[in-house]
Scaffold this motif. Structure first.
Motif, PDB file in Angstrom:
ATOM      1  N   ARG A 138       0.851  -1.188   0.000  1.00 14.64           N
ATOM      2  CA  ARG A 138       0.000   0.000   0.000  1.00 14.64           C
ATOM      3  C   ARG A 138       0.886   1.236   0.000  1.00 14.64           C
ATOM      4  NH1 ARG A 138      -5.379  -0.669   1.992  1.00 14.64           N
ATOM      5  NH2 ARG A 138      -5.906  -2.855   1.695  1.00 14.64           N
ATOM      6  N   MET A 139       0.428   2.267  -0.714  1.00 11.02           N
ATOM      7  CA  MET A 139       1.208   3.495  -0.822  1.00 11.02           C
ATOM      8  C   MET A 139       1.436   4.078   0.581  1.00 11.02           C
ATOM      9  SD  MET A 139       1.652   4.170  -4.078  1.00 11.02           S
ATOM     10  CE  MET A 139       1.832   5.928  -4.227  1.00 11.02           C
ATOM     11  N   HIS A 140       2.652   4.556   0.806  1.00 10.29           N
ATOM     12  CA  HIS A 140       2.992   5.126   2.110  1.00 10.29           C
ATOM     13  C   HIS A 140       4.268   5.947   1.998  1.00 10.29           C
ATOM     14  CE1 HIS A 140       5.469   1.491   1.806  1.00 10.29           C
ATOM     15  NE2 HIS A 140       6.302   2.052   2.673  1.00 10.29           N
ATOM     16  N   VAL A 141       4.594   6.643   3.081  1.00  8.83           N
ATOM     17  CA  VAL A 141       5.947   7.167   3.275  1.00  8.83           C
ATOM     18  C   VAL A 141       6.503   6.428   4.489  1.00  8.83           C
ATOM     19  CG1 VAL A 141       5.747   9.466   2.230  1.00  8.83           C
ATOM     20  CG2 VAL A 141       4.958   9.120   4.585  1.00  8.83           C
ATOM     21  N   ASP A 142       7.812   6.227   4.525  1.00  3.33           N
ATOM     22  CA  ASP A 142       8.394   5.487   5.641  1.00  3.33           C
ATOM     23  C   ASP A 142       8.379   6.349   6.902  1.00  3.33           C
ATOM     24  OD1 ASP A 142       8.837   3.399   3.936  1.00  3.33           O
ATOM     25  OD2 ASP A 142      11.016   3.600   3.860  1.00  3.33           O
ATOM     26  N   ALA A 143       7.957   5.721   7.998  1.00  5.98           N
ATOM     27  CA  ALA A 143       7.953   6.391   9.302  1.00  5.98           C
ATOM     28  C   ALA A 143       8.120   5.297  10.352  1.00  5.98           C
ATOM     29  CB  ALA A 143       6.637   7.136   9.520  1.00  5.98           C
ATOM     30  N   PHE A 144       8.859   5.575  11.402  1.00  4.39           N
ATOM     31  CA  PHE A 144       9.176   4.540  12.403  1.00  4.39           C
ATOM     32  C   PHE A 144       8.328   4.710  13.655  1.00  4.39           C
ATOM     33  CE2 PHE A 144      13.608   5.131  10.462  1.00  4.39           C
ATOM     34  CZ  PHE A 144      13.399   4.134   9.514  1.00  4.39           C
ATOM     35  N   PRO A 145       7.522   3.709  14.010  1.00  2.00           N
ATOM     36  CA  PRO A 145       6.677   3.836  15.205  1.00  2.00           C
ATOM     37  C   PRO A 145       7.475   3.860  16.511  1.00  2.00           C
ATOM     38  CG  PRO A 145       6.077   1.878  13.897  1.00  2.00           C
ATOM     39  CD  PRO A 145       7.305   2.455  13.283  1.00  2.00           C
ATOM     40  N   SER A 146       8.571   3.122  16.584  1.00  3.09           N
ATOM     41  CA  SER A 146       9.261   3.009  17.878  1.00  3.09           C
ATOM     42  C   SER A 146      10.490   3.917  17.975  1.00  3.09           C
ATOM     43  CB  SER A 146       9.682   1.559  18.123  1.00  3.09           C
ATOM     44  OG  SER A 146      10.609   1.165  17.128  1.00  3.09           O
ATOM     45  N   ARG A 147      10.944   4.449  16.838  1.00  2.00           N
ATOM     46  CA  ARG A 147      12.169   5.263  16.860  1.00  2.00           C
ATOM     47  C   ARG A 147      11.907   6.667  16.321  1.00  2.00           C
ATOM     48  NH1 ARG A 147      15.708   2.378  13.056  1.00  2.00           N
ATOM     49  NH2 ARG A 147      13.849   1.175  12.535  1.00  2.00           N
ATOM     50  N   PRO A 148      11.471   7.574  17.185  1.00  2.00           N
ATOM     51  CA  PRO A 148      11.256   8.947  16.723  1.00  2.00           C
ATOM     52  C   PRO A 148      12.551   9.501  16.122  1.00  2.00           C
ATOM     53  CG  PRO A 148      10.385   8.641  18.944  1.00  2.00           C
ATOM     54  CD  PRO A 148      11.161   7.404  18.616  1.00  2.00           C
ATOM     55  N   ASN A 149      12.447  10.254  15.030  1.00  2.00           N
ATOM     56  CA  ASN A 149      13.700  10.733  14.410  1.00  2.00           C
ATOM     57  C   ASN A 149      13.766  12.252  14.274  1.00  2.00           C
ATOM     58  OD1 ASN A 149      12.295  11.460  12.102  1.00  2.00           O
ATOM     59  ND2 ASN A 149      12.955   9.691  10.919  1.00  2.00           N
ATOM     60  N   TYR A 150      12.744  12.961  14.701  1.00  2.00           N
ATOM     61  CA  TYR A 150      12.803  14.430  14.771  1.00  2.00           C
ATOM     62  C   TYR A 150      13.198  15.077  13.441  1.00  2.00           C
ATOM     63  CZ  TYR A 150      12.209  13.811  19.758  1.00  2.00           C
ATOM     64  OH  TYR A 150      11.690  13.470  20.989  1.00  2.00           O
ATOM     65  N   GLY A 151      12.852  14.441  12.355  1.00  2.00           N
ATOM     66  CA  GLY A 151      13.137  15.045  11.053  1.00  2.00           C
ATOM     67  C   GLY A 151      14.414  14.537  10.403  1.00  2.00           C
ATOM     68  N   GLU A 152      15.088  13.585  11.057  1.00  2.00           N
ATOM     69  CA  GLU A 152      16.262  12.976  10.418  1.00  2.00           C
ATOM     70  C   GLU A 152      15.790  12.260   9.151  1.00  2.00           C
ATOM     71  OE1 GLU A 152      20.001  10.668  12.233  1.00  2.00           O
ATOM     72  OE2 GLU A 152      18.158   9.501  12.353  1.00  2.00           O
ATOM     73  N   ARG A 153      16.567  12.397   8.089  1.00  2.00           N
ATOM     74  CA  ARG A 153      16.136  11.895   6.790  1.00  2.00           C
ATOM     75  C   ARG A 153      16.534  10.442   6.554  1.00  2.00           C
ATOM     76  NH1 ARG A 153      14.698  15.548   3.313  1.00  2.00           N
ATOM     77  NH2 ARG A 153      13.457  13.762   2.611  1.00  2.00           N
ATOM     78  N   ILE A 154      15.694   9.729   5.814  1.00  2.00           N
ATOM     79  CA  ILE A 154      15.921   8.308   5.524  1.00  2.00           C
ATOM     80  C   ILE A 154      16.263   8.171   4.044  1.00  2.00           C
ATOM     81  CG2 ILE A 154      14.933   5.992   5.690  1.00  2.00           C
ATOM     82  CD1 ILE A 154      12.798   7.208   7.630  1.00  2.00           C
ATOM     83  N   LEU A 155      17.557   8.079   3.770  1.00  2.00           N
ATOM     84  CA  LEU A 155      18.034   7.944   2.388  1.00  2.00           C
ATOM     85  C   LEU A 155      18.308   6.469   2.128  1.00  2.00           C
ATOM     86  CD1 LEU A 155      19.031   9.532  -0.180  1.00  2.00           C
ATOM     87  CD2 LEU A 155      21.317   9.440   0.822  1.00  2.00           C
ATOM     88  N   ARG A 156      17.754   5.919   1.040  1.00  2.00           N
ATOM     89  CA  ARG A 156      17.912   4.483   0.808  1.00  2.00           C
ATOM     90  C   ARG A 156      18.419   4.180  -0.601  1.00  2.00           C
ATOM     91  NH1 ARG A 156      13.058   2.160   4.747  1.00  2.00           N
ATOM     92  NH2 ARG A 156      14.600   1.629   6.310  1.00  2.00           N
ATOM     93  N   VAL A 157      19.322   3.196  -0.661  1.00  2.00           N
ATOM     94  CA  VAL A 157      19.859   2.707  -1.930  1.00  2.00           C
ATOM     95  C   VAL A 157      19.384   1.259  -2.079  1.00  2.00           C
ATOM     96  CG1 VAL A 157      21.961   2.241  -3.257  1.00  2.00           C
ATOM     97  CG2 VAL A 157      21.939   4.101  -1.579  1.00  2.00           C
ATOM     98  N   PHE A 158      18.771   0.939  -3.221  1.00  2.81           N
ATOM     99  CA  PHE A 158      18.228  -0.403  -3.447  1.00  2.81           C
ATOM    100  C   PHE A 158      18.865  -1.018  -4.696  1.00  2.81           C
ATOM    101  CE2 PHE A 158      14.932   2.319  -1.671  1.00  2.81           C
ATOM    102  CZ  PHE A 158      14.353   1.554  -0.669  1.00  2.81           C
ATOM    103  N   THR A 159      19.001  -2.355  -4.691  1.00  2.00           N
ATOM    104  CA  THR A 159      19.341  -3.033  -5.946  1.00  2.00           C
ATOM    105  C   THR A 159      18.568  -4.340  -6.046  1.00  2.00           C
ATOM    106  OG1 THR A 159      21.140  -3.740  -7.404  1.00  2.00           O
ATOM    107  CG2 THR A 159      21.406  -4.283  -5.085  1.00  2.00           C
ATOM    108  N   ASN A 160      18.109  -4.639  -7.243  1.00  3.05           N
ATOM    109  CA  ASN A 160      17.352  -5.865  -7.491  1.00  3.05           C
ATOM    110  C   ASN A 160      18.316  -6.952  -7.957  1.00  3.05           C
ATOM    111  OD1 ASN A 160      15.597  -7.873  -8.289  1.00  3.05           O
ATOM    112  ND2 ASN A 160      14.441  -6.609  -9.740  1.00  3.05           N
ATOM    113  N   LEU A 161      18.270  -8.112  -7.274  1.00  6.86           N
ATOM    114  CA  LEU A 161      19.197  -9.222  -7.567  1.00  6.86           C
ATOM    115  C   LEU A 161      18.492 -10.414  -8.201  1.00  6.86           C
ATOM    116  CD1 LEU A 161      20.995  -9.505  -4.098  1.00  6.86           C
ATOM    117  CD2 LEU A 161      21.913  -8.455  -6.158  1.00  6.86           C
ATOM    118  N   ASN A 162      17.227 -10.269  -8.548  1.00 12.80           N
ATOM    119  CA  ASN A 162      16.445 -11.453  -8.915  1.00 12.80           C
ATOM    120  C   ASN A 162      17.087 -12.256 -10.061  1.00 12.80           C
ATOM    121  OD1 ASN A 162      14.164 -12.960 -10.386  1.00 12.80           O
ATOM    122  ND2 ASN A 162      13.332 -12.457  -8.390  1.00 12.80           N
ATOM    123  N   PRO A 163      17.350 -13.571  -9.834  1.00 14.34           N
ATOM    124  CA  PRO A 163      18.041 -14.359 -10.865  1.00 14.34           C
ATOM    125  C   PRO A 163      17.112 -14.830 -11.986  1.00 14.34           C
ATOM    126  CG  PRO A 163      17.658 -15.714  -8.914  1.00 14.34           C
ATOM    127  CD  PRO A 163      17.109 -14.342  -8.606  1.00 14.34           C
TER     128      PRO A 163
END
Ligand SMILES: [Fe+2]
Length: 297
Positions: free
Chosen positions: A133-158
């Motif tokens: 489901r469409m969303h933005v990432d947010a952490f329920p147990s770890r408040p981050n006060y505006g710290e940014r979540i930068l993510r790098v992904f790679t697909n490995l599917n054989p």
């Protein structure tokens, strides 16, 4: 809707020459997409692409900043090979981000690197946990006060299966839609959550609003079905980078990927006014973290 994707033809992890427009794009919530930048598996690493290498009851295999591998099943040799593979991806992801987004050099904090061997379409879970489901990432147990979540992904599917995402409208448009429906922040509730160790620190109003947006988006069937969105299949052998607290996304299908998270302290964007914290603060009309926040609530 403008395209949520910026395509970059880089073919070598260590050859990125930064262009200021890439930082601007990622800070505007776009996904930087590298269709020709695959992660090269060693021949013996093909055997690591098995769901059984995930320990029962865990979502991901993860390599901590301390070098410890968690969540892996398999024998010692397999675990060592997994740690090596994930560690190599980490090095490449860090190099890519340093070269691509040099403005953040020396500021980013390393989070664990994950290997995700589970098939997305088979995961049974609650609406709140369902990342299809469409969303933005947010952490329920770890408040981050505006710290940014930068993510790098790679697909490995054989088997050639893409990792299919949906990407939605820009953050401000979504915030304008959902913020009026958010439950009000209550400082006393945040204190109770902290006292009960539900949260690791006091949940700020910013963290509250981000979680509200995450939940309201996921539970809104009309938005899920007919909100502005683009389907994007990321093929094996590609990489993509985004601020996942800002780029509205859903992960529809795919299996076998690796992901590196990096945290950027709040206010260290090239354009801090484009951040979720700045946008939500502007829409709320009051400080959401720090001095002055939580007054009269
Ligand atoms: Fe997500």
């Amino acid at each position: 809707m403008n395209s949520p994707i910026v395509e970059i033809g880089l073919t070598d992890w260590s050859q990125a020459h930064p262009e200021p427009e890439w930082t601007r794009a990622v800070e505007a919530g776009k996904v930087l997409y590298f269709p020709k930048l695959g992660f090269q598996l060693q021949p013996q690493e093909q055997a690591l692409l098995r769901e059984e290498l995930l320990k029962a009851g865990t979502r991901n295999v993860s390599l901590g900043a301390d070098g410890l591998l968690k969540g892996a099943a398999g024998n010692e040799q397999e675990q060592q090979a997994l740690a090596e593979m994930v560690g190599r991806f980490r090095q490449q992801a860090l190099q890519l981000v340093d070269d691509l987004l040099p403005e953040y050099k020396g500021l980013l904090r390393l989070a664990p690197t994950s290997f995700r061997p589970k098939q997305v379409e088979n995961r049974a879970q609650s609406v709140r946990a369902d990342d299809r489901r469409m969303h933005v990432d947010a952490f329920p147990s770890r408040p981050n006060y505006g710290e940014r979540i930068l993510r790098v992904f790679t697909n490995l599917n054989p088997q050639g299966a893409p990792r299919v995402w949906r990407l939605g409208d820009d953050f401000e448009a979504v915030a304008r839609q959902f913020m009026p429906r958010a439950k009000p922040y209550r400082l006393w509730q945040a204190k109770v959550l902290k006292a009960l160790h539900v949260t690791k620190s006091l949940r700020s109003e910013y963290d509250h609003l981000m979680l509200q947006m995450h939940d309201l988006m996921k539970f809104d069937e009309t938005y899920q079905k007919s909100g502005t969105q683009t389907t994007m299949p990321f093929p094996p052998g590609s990489v993509w980078v985004c601020f996942s607290d800002q780029a509205t996304h859903a992960v529809m299908s795919g299996q076998y990927m690796m992901e590196q998270t990096l945290y950027l302290p709040p206010g260290h964007e090239v354009d801090p006014a484009s951040s979720p914290l700045a946008i939500l603060t502007r829409l709320a009309g009051r400080p959401l973290v720090g001095v002055g926040a939580g007054k009269a609530l």
